[in-house]
Design a protein around this motif. Structure first.
Motif, PDB file in Angstrom:
ATOM      1  N   ASP A 166       0.867  -1.187   0.000  1.00  0.00           N
ATOM      2  CA  ASP A 166       0.000   0.000   0.000  1.00  0.00           C
ATOM      3  C   ASP A 166       0.903   1.235   0.000  1.00  0.00           C
ATOM      4  OD1 ASP A 166      -1.874   1.974   0.352  1.00  0.00           O
ATOM      5  OD2 ASP A 166      -2.853   1.042   2.086  1.00  0.00           O
TER       6      ASP A 166
ATOM      7  N   ALA B 145      -0.240   4.403   0.258  1.00  0.00           N
ATOM      8  CA  ALA B 145      -0.813   5.561   0.977  1.00  0.00           C
ATOM      9  C   ALA B 145      -1.763   5.111   2.079  1.00  0.00           C
ATOM     10  CB  ALA B 145      -1.520   6.482  -0.009  1.00  0.00           C
ATOM     11  N   LEU B 146      -1.208   4.469   3.085  1.00  0.00           N
ATOM     12  CA  LEU B 146      -2.012   4.065   4.245  1.00  0.00           C
ATOM     13  C   LEU B 146      -2.236   5.298   5.131  1.00  0.00           C
ATOM     14  CD1 LEU B 146      -2.987   1.604   6.161  1.00  0.00           C
ATOM     15  CD2 LEU B 146      -0.769   1.979   7.299  1.00  0.00           C
ATOM     16  N   PRO B 147      -3.501   5.634   5.442  1.00  0.00           N
ATOM     17  CA  PRO B 147      -3.718   6.798   6.309  1.00  0.00           C
ATOM     18  C   PRO B 147      -3.376   6.486   7.760  1.00  0.00           C
ATOM     19  CG  PRO B 147      -5.766   6.095   5.187  1.00  0.00           C
ATOM     20  CD  PRO B 147      -4.756   5.018   4.977  1.00  0.00           C
TER      21      PRO B 147
ATOM     22  N   SER C 100      -1.707  11.901   8.126  1.00  0.00           N
ATOM     23  CA  SER C 100      -0.674  11.703   7.096  1.00  0.00           C
ATOM     24  C   SER C 100      -0.896  10.355   6.420  1.00  0.00           C
ATOM     25  CB  SER C 100       0.711  11.735   7.750  1.00  0.00           C
ATOM     26  OG  SER C 100       0.840  10.659   8.664  1.00  0.00           O
ATOM     27  N   THR C 101      -0.154  10.097   5.344  1.00  0.00           N
ATOM     28  CA  THR C 101      -0.177   8.762   4.743  1.00  0.00           C
ATOM     29  C   THR C 101       1.245   8.225   4.671  1.00  0.00           C
ATOM     30  OG1 THR C 101       0.005   9.595   2.472  1.00  0.00           O
ATOM     31  CG2 THR C 101      -2.231   9.224   3.323  1.00  0.00           C
TER      32      THR C 101
ATOM     33  N   SER D  48       2.989   0.925   3.346  1.00  0.00           N
ATOM     34  CA  SER D  48       2.922  -0.209   4.269  1.00  0.00           C
ATOM     35  C   SER D  48       3.072  -1.517   3.510  1.00  0.00           C
ATOM     36  CB  SER D  48       1.596  -0.191   5.026  1.00  0.00           C
ATOM     37  OG  SER D  48       0.541  -0.469   4.143  1.00  0.00           O
TER      38      SER D  48
ATOM     39  N   HIS E 206       4.359  -0.799   8.773  1.00  0.00           N
ATOM     40  CA  HIS E 206       4.180   0.424   7.989  1.00  0.00           C
ATOM     41  C   HIS E 206       5.270   1.406   8.362  1.00  0.00           C
ATOM     42  CE1 HIS E 206       2.366   2.877  11.210  1.00  0.00           C
ATOM     43  NE2 HIS E 206       1.629   1.830  11.531  1.00  0.00           N
TER      44      HIS E 206
ATOM     45  N   ARG F   2       6.662  10.260   5.821  1.00  0.00           N
ATOM     46  CA  ARG F   2       5.212  10.284   5.577  1.00  0.00           C
ATOM     47  C   ARG F   2       4.906  11.367   4.544  1.00  0.00           C
ATOM     48  NH1 ARG F   2       3.493  12.686  10.959  1.00  0.00           N
ATOM     49  NH2 ARG F   2       5.379  13.804  10.408  1.00  0.00           N
TER      50      ARG F   2
ATOM     51  N   THR G 230       1.894  16.130  -2.197  1.00  0.00           N
ATOM     52  CA  THR G 230       1.771  14.950  -3.065  1.00  0.00           C
ATOM     53  C   THR G 230       3.125  14.786  -3.752  1.00  0.00           C
ATOM     54  OG1 THR G 230       0.997  16.342  -4.866  1.00  0.00           O
ATOM     55  CG2 THR G 230      -0.703  15.230  -3.545  1.00  0.00           C
TER      56      THR G 230
ATOM     57  N   PRO H 143       5.954   8.600  -3.642  1.00  0.00           N
ATOM     58  CA  PRO H 143       5.691   7.989  -2.332  1.00  0.00           C
ATOM     59  C   PRO H 143       6.977   7.802  -1.526  1.00  0.00           C
ATOM     60  CG  PRO H 143       4.470   6.837  -4.049  1.00  0.00           C
ATOM     61  CD  PRO H 143       5.364   7.829  -4.746  1.00  0.00           C
TER      62      PRO H 143
END
Ligand code: DNO
Length: 345
Positions: free
Chosen positions: A115, A117-119, A124-125, A128, A273, A308, A314, A317
């Protein structure tokens, strides 16, 4: 210790001007990202990159990565010419004053997450990983996974070629590679820094071998040259609680040529994560890590690794500006606190 910051070049929303404003960061970690692993890095492009970095008031002394062609990892006959290309690239980088080259020996994939963009509860994201989900990814090449260098063969053909490659084969192919490139790196004044596998276990039935201290020691024994060294990545190794990071730093000592500092929170068996850099946020004791670097008298480059996504940013990642900038300041503060040597002293 030299505090550095990774920059993905012109396609990166983070600019050299941003990096220049982070207190204490002197040097940029980058690469010619569009050049496939079979090609020579054009000196003219390197000259332009170096000039651009220096015009921004920074230095260019670390390359991450100089990718290793899949044929070298597979031990195919074509590796002879590809290893010669790698050697030539090392000589060229040495001429441009590059001191450290980071690379990895992971089949097909570089770092892998399930993943992007795990919140987190703070809004934040983060990226993970949950090993249970790997089995449900039908085609990893079609999934939205990060990959930084172009492959020059179809993924299907490569997947088929890896079907018969065991961990023992991969070790033999790494030895073959290192015995040829390490003397060239040493003569070129370049330190090789092998990045651990991330995550440090097998994925998609592909072998992964650079996973723990025993593996790192074995790497160092494959080629007897001080240039044959390691990237110590706290995030990659730190997702396995058996890896005692400060002890590894003390024991691997002068063969650590590049420090990656990332914090992670282990949430289950092969599940984790990423988190902000401070020790209080995750499973890695960053202060103990910095103390270990201080004890070994580390003078090499360190960079903050994945952060994060915060404050609405944006971008790539893990590689936003804000959280990595907070991270490097934190790491520099720890370094000051543990009595680490500052370059301006
Ligand atoms: C992840 C990075 C890795 C690293 C390569 C080195 O963010 O640490 O992609 O650059 O594995 O070759």
């Amino acid at each position: 210790m030299v505090f550095t910051f990774r920059w993905f070049g012109r396609k990166d929303p983070v600019t050299l001007a941003h990096i220049r404003q982070i207190p204490g960061v002197e040097s940029v970690v980058t690469a010619l990202y569009d050049i496939p692993a079979s090609q020579l890095w054009p000196p003219a492009q390197l000259a332009a990159l170096k000039a651009e970095i220096e015009a921004a008031g920074l230095r260019f002394d670390v390359v991450e990565s100089l990718p290793v062609h899949e044929d070298i990892k597979l031990g195919r006959p074509s590796r002879e010419a590809l290893i010669e290309t790698y050697c030539q690239n090392l000589r060229t980088l040495g001429e441009f004053g590059v001191k450290v080259v980071c690379y990895n020996f992971m089949p097909l994939f570089d770092w892998l997450r399930t993943d992007l963009a795990l919140p987190l509860p703070d809004g934040s994201t983060v990226m993970s990983y949950d090993h249970r989900r790997i089995a449900h990814i039908p085609d990893p090449f079609a999934a939205d996974l990060p990959a930084y260098f172009p492959l020059d063969e179809s993924p299907d053909a490569l997947k088929a070629a890896y079907r018969t490659i065991t961990a023992a084969d991969l070790w033999a192919n790494l030895a073959y590679f290192l015995q040829r490139v390490a003397p060239v790196a040493e003569a070129a004044g370049v330190n090789l820094a092998l990045h651990p596998d991330d995550p440090p276990w097998s994925v998609f039935n592909l072998p992964r071998i650079i996973t723990n201290e025993a593996a790192l020691r074995r790497v160092l024994e494959l080629a007897d040259s001080p240039a044959n060294g390691l990237t110590l990545c706290t995030g990659s190794l730190g997702v396995n609680p058996d890896n005692d990071l400060p002890a590894m730093i003390r024991r691997l000592g002068s063969r650590i040529h590049f420090a990656h500092c990332r914090n992670v929170k282990i949430t289950g068996e092969r599940q984790f994560h990423e988190v902000a850099h401070p020790s209080t946020c995750g499973s890695v004791d960053m202060r103990a890590v910095m103390e270990a670097y201080c004890d070994i008298g580390f003078t090499g480059p360190l960079r903050p690794d994945h952060g994060r996504m915060i404050w609405g940013e944006t971008g790539i990642p893990g590689y936003g500006l804000y959280d990595r900038a907070l991270g490097v300041l934190y790491l520099r503060g720890l370094w000051e606190g543990v009595g680490g040597m500052m370059n301006d002293e």
